[in-house]
Design an enzyme around this catalytic site. Structure first.
Site, PDB file in Angstrom:
ATOM      1  N   ASP A 106      -2.978  -5.285   4.648  1.00 38.00           N
ATOM      2  CA  ASP A 106      -2.250  -5.773   3.325  1.00 38.00           C
ATOM      3  C   ASP A 106      -2.504  -5.284   2.111  1.00 38.00           C
ATOM      4  O   ASP A 106      -1.802  -5.778   0.974  1.00 38.00           O
ATOM      5  CB  ASP A 106      -2.041  -7.242   3.279  1.00 38.00           C
ATOM      6  N   ASP A 167       5.051  -5.877   9.781  1.00 41.83           N
ATOM      7  CA  ASP A 167       4.815  -5.813   8.413  1.00 41.83           C
ATOM      8  C   ASP A 167       4.114  -4.610   7.938  1.00 41.83           C
ATOM      9  O   ASP A 167       4.290  -4.127   6.528  1.00 41.83           O
ATOM     10  CB  ASP A 167       4.096  -7.022   8.038  1.00 41.83           C
TER      11      ASP A 167
END
Length: 391
Positions: A106, A167
């Site tokens: 991330d 993601d």
């Protein structure tokens, strides 16, 4: 600095309300960070954790906070937003320099919004340097010979080794930017190989998606798909499907691989075909009209952005128009059904009725930082001409 309005009408009051909330949240939180989601409709300071004080910059969602501030600055030209966002950029410079909580894919979410955005908008060399450092940290998670970026965990953890998630398609733009800045082909190769692997394995034959997929880290063999936040391993987690629309479209523009354009179309068509009649997706697309399952407005906000991105690159004019119209319908539905103003309630979230992790009962039917960011990005996309995405 303000962006020119477009011909899209009826959204000005929603833009004004969102900007007002961002302004109020700056006054309330200052240089600190709220939690991932609201609690009973209101953000609380990010909880303290070992090595981190309350409100500290940790976790994967903190960059959505300055991301909304940069969008508000572009909308208004008001330096209260730029000043707040630049303070957060400095904190992200510190975070990467001090190696704080960087062991995650991330980093793309974090440093694209917190540092690439200010570099694009203001030319900040400090933000550029930090974003390049974050890209190098992210490259440590690229696994040969699988050709994927590992999502979570220590790279030696056998439970996480060889695992990625959908993601991740929104994390690779950091590497694309790093390639643009440096010319280093390692970044571009990682983006190309990772996005191709997801197009071939995380998208199922029926055009739904797995949340997560495993490869053998030694041989590179694709192993199995599953879920972490969806209802079932073979269901379709709504937010993941939305990430697919947006992420495959963005990565197609980088790689020009037609497989990725097709994957974005497939994700979009499945998502739109599995919306309930009122247009607000359930948190997992396995649920249909009549279900009492929670909704996830954040997935609709992401999809609205992704559909506009897909429409811009779609080669068939009729399909492009249909995707653009579908994205605008999603956005208008959110404005009319999922905002504090629409419900006449108090909240410091821009967008209500989202879900973080339903199986773990985290952030169910609450506001969330990424929902707020992508809702405001969607408003910018559909009301302001010439906006250039941060990703």
């Amino acid at each position: 600095m303000t962006l020119a309005t477009t011909s899209v009408t009826g959204l000005d009051s929603a833009v004004d309300a969102a900007v007002a909330t961002v302004r109020a949240n700056i006054a309330r939180f200052g240089a600190t960070y709220p939690d991932d989601t609201t609690t009973d409709g209101w953000y609380r300071p990010r909880p303290a954790a070992p090595g981190f004080a309350e409100g500290a910059n940790r976790g994967w969602t903190t960059s959505f906070w300055p991301g909304t501030q940069w969008l508000a600055w572009e909308l208004t030209g008001d330096d209260v937003f730029r000043t707040a966002a630049e303070a957060h950029a400095a904190d992200f410079v510190r975070r990467v320099e001090q190696d704080e909580d960087l062991h995650t894919h991330d980093l793309g979410f974090l440093y694209t919004l917190a540092c690439v955005a200010p570099w694009r908008l203001t030319g900040s060399e400090e933000a550029r340097t930090a974003a390049l450092a974050a890209a190098d940290h992210l490259m440590l998670r690229f696994l040969e010979p699988a050709g994927i970026i590992q999502a979570w965990g220590d790279l030696s953890d056998p439970e996480q080794r060889g695992r990625t998630i959908i993601d991740s398609l929104m994390n690779t733009p950091l590497l694309t930017w790093a390639h643009e800045q440096t010319g280093d082909e390692r970044y571009a190769d990682a983006v190309r190989r990772h996005s191709e692997q997801l197009a071939r394995h995380i998208v199922r034959a029926d055009d739904s998606t797995f949340h997560t997929f495993y490869w053998d880290p030694v041989t590179g063999e694709p192993l199995r798909g599953g879920t972490e936040q969806g209802a079932f391993d073979d269901s379709c987690w709504a937010r993941g499907q939305a990430w697919g629309i947006y992420g495959f479209a963005v990565n197609f523009q980088t790689t020009q691989n037609p497989e990725l354009l097709d994957a974005s179309r497939r994700c979009a068509d499945y998502f739109l075909a599995h919306l309930p009649s009122d247009g607000v997706p359930y948190w997992d697309l396995v649920y249909t009209d009549g279900s009492d399952a929670p909704r996830d407005a954040s997935s609709a906000a992401i999809a609205a952005c992704g559909l506009q991105e897909l429409a811009a690159i779609e080669t068939d004019e009729a399909r492009a128009a249909a995707y653009l119209a579908a994205g605008e319908r999603l956005l208008r539905t959110l404005v009319e059904r999922c905002t504090p103003a629409a419900e006449g309630i108090g909240s410091d979230a821009l967008l209500l009725h989202s879900v973080y992790d339903a199986p773990k009962s985290i952030g169910v039917d609450e506001g969330c930082l990424w929902g707020d960011y992508f809702y405001l990005e969607a408003l910018v996309r559909y009301t302001r001409q010439g906006w250039v995405r941060y990703w």
